[in-house]
Design an enzyme around this catalytic site. Structure first.
Site, PDB file in Angstrom:
ATOM      1  CE  LYS A 183      -4.008  -2.132   0.383  1.00 48.90           C
ATOM      2  NZ  LYS A 183      -3.560  -3.530   0.305  1.00 48.90           N
ATOM      3  CG  ASP A 184       1.042   5.662  -2.201  1.00 47.00           C
ATOM      4  OD1 ASP A 184       1.893   6.179  -1.463  1.00 47.00           O
ATOM      5  OD2 ASP A 184       0.785   6.059  -3.344  1.00 47.00           O
TER       6      ASP A 184
END
Length: 350
Positions: A88-89
């Site tokens: 995930k970012d």
């Protein structure tokens, strides 16, 4: 086939819009983490028993890998003792579940240490039998604010949202796949063409997968330009939504209603030496894209890229837009492996 149909698209900046007949709203995303909220949809619930401790937590400003490192240090674990379903970012507010191999740990003590020592919000701690591995999720839910859009943005956004609901969304790989400089796919291509490249296995695989993603995007753009985006064709390798099973389309007239109801969709090539190739016209297009790239199946096999199939069209049943004090709020869910940026780029067109 025209020459331009299969021109290689090496990063997400060069992708066309499916809704290019509608104006975008402009604006920005990811201005602050609270404007980009991601919540994993788990594949299964924790049973309450087993040698692995599942922790579900929310964080801002941290990558998945950074949180894994923090958990490893906190509980004196090896990398292989920690599992997660996907990367995930960091520029987001993310809710994600991790597994920790702690067969003898007290769950309350695990929770206490995380809450006291890590910069996260802990939702729950529960036991389960197995480690969480990549892909162990159904998808992700998103709440994304587009900051500072153009005037009359709401009506523009509503028009694009309605069009995407009707037409579907190309399941393009987003810019995250191609690296900060946007050159990961080209670096992967050079590995295939020359056999040379980084020796670190993880980096080599990262670059090679970026090139596989560029080939998929190129193929999907060509399919859209041929007018085949909302159709199933003889020879397509289709996927059943309920079971995930693959089959070759023999009677497109019989399968089109199932496609329209999103019970099935055609898939695209993640090129590799063991990939299931489409037949007929779809197969001709898949072969042509690879031939134009100058990469061969033998090169893919040398790098142990087996290949697979990827869902090519998404139906956004729950895509919604509403006013927000800072601009516009979009809510929607996507299956695993799909990118929220592919939705937002259609709306923003920046």
């Amino acid at each position: 086939m025209t020459q331009d149909e299969t021109t290689m698209i090496m990063n997400a900046d060069d992708l066309p819009y499916l809704t290019d007949d509608l104006p975008g709203v402009g604006g920005e995303i990811k201005v602050e983490p609270a404007h980009f909220v991601v919540e994993e949809i788990p594949l299964y619930d924790a049973s309450g028993q087993g040698q692995h401790v599942y922790v579900r937590l929310t964080r801002e400003g941290w990558t998945t890998r950074a949180i894994e490192n923090q958990l490893a240090d906190l509980f004196d674990l090896r990398d292989v003792d920690i599992g997660s379903a996907g990367r995930k970012d960091k520029h987001a507010r993310t809710t994600q579940t991790f597994s920790l191999s702690l067969p003898n740990a007290d769950e309350a003590e695990v929770a206490r240490r995380i809450e006291e020592q890590l910069p996260v919000e802990l939702e729950w701690v529960r036991r389960h039998r197995n480690k969480i591995k990549a892909g162990h999720l159904l998808g992700n839910r998103f709440r994304i604010v587009v900051l500072g859009p153009d005037p009359d943005a709401l009506s523009r956004a509503q028009a694009v949202v309605e069009a995407l609901r009707e037409r579907g969304l190309p399941n393009f790989y987003g810019p995250q796949r191609f690296g900060r400089e946007g050159d990961n796919a080209e670096r992967g291509r050079q590995i295939l063409l020359t056999g040379r490249g980084p020796r670190k296995r993880w980096l080599r695989r990262l670059l090679l997968r970026a090139y596989q993603s560029a080939l998929f995007n190129t193929w999907l753009v060509a399919r859209i330009r041929r007018g085949w985006f909302q159709r199933v064709l003889v020879g397509d390798v289709a996927k059943k939504r309920d079971t995930g099973g693959l089959f070759e389309v023999e009677d497109p007239e019989a399968e089109q209603p199932r496609f329209d109801r999103d019970e099935i969709t055609y898939t695209g090539p993640i090129y590799g030496s063991r990939m299931w190739w489409a037949a007929g016209q779809p197969g001709d297009l898949e072969h042509h894209v690879l031939e134009r790239s100058a990469v061969t199946v033998e090169m893919l096999d040398r790098e142990r890229l087996n290949g697979s199939r990827r869902r090519a069209r998404l139906v956004l049943e729950d895509l919604e837009v509403e006013p927000h004090p800072d601009g516009l709020l979009f809510t929607f869910s996507l299956p695993k492996g799909s990118y929220a940026t592919t939705v937002l780029r259609e709306v923003m067109k920046t």
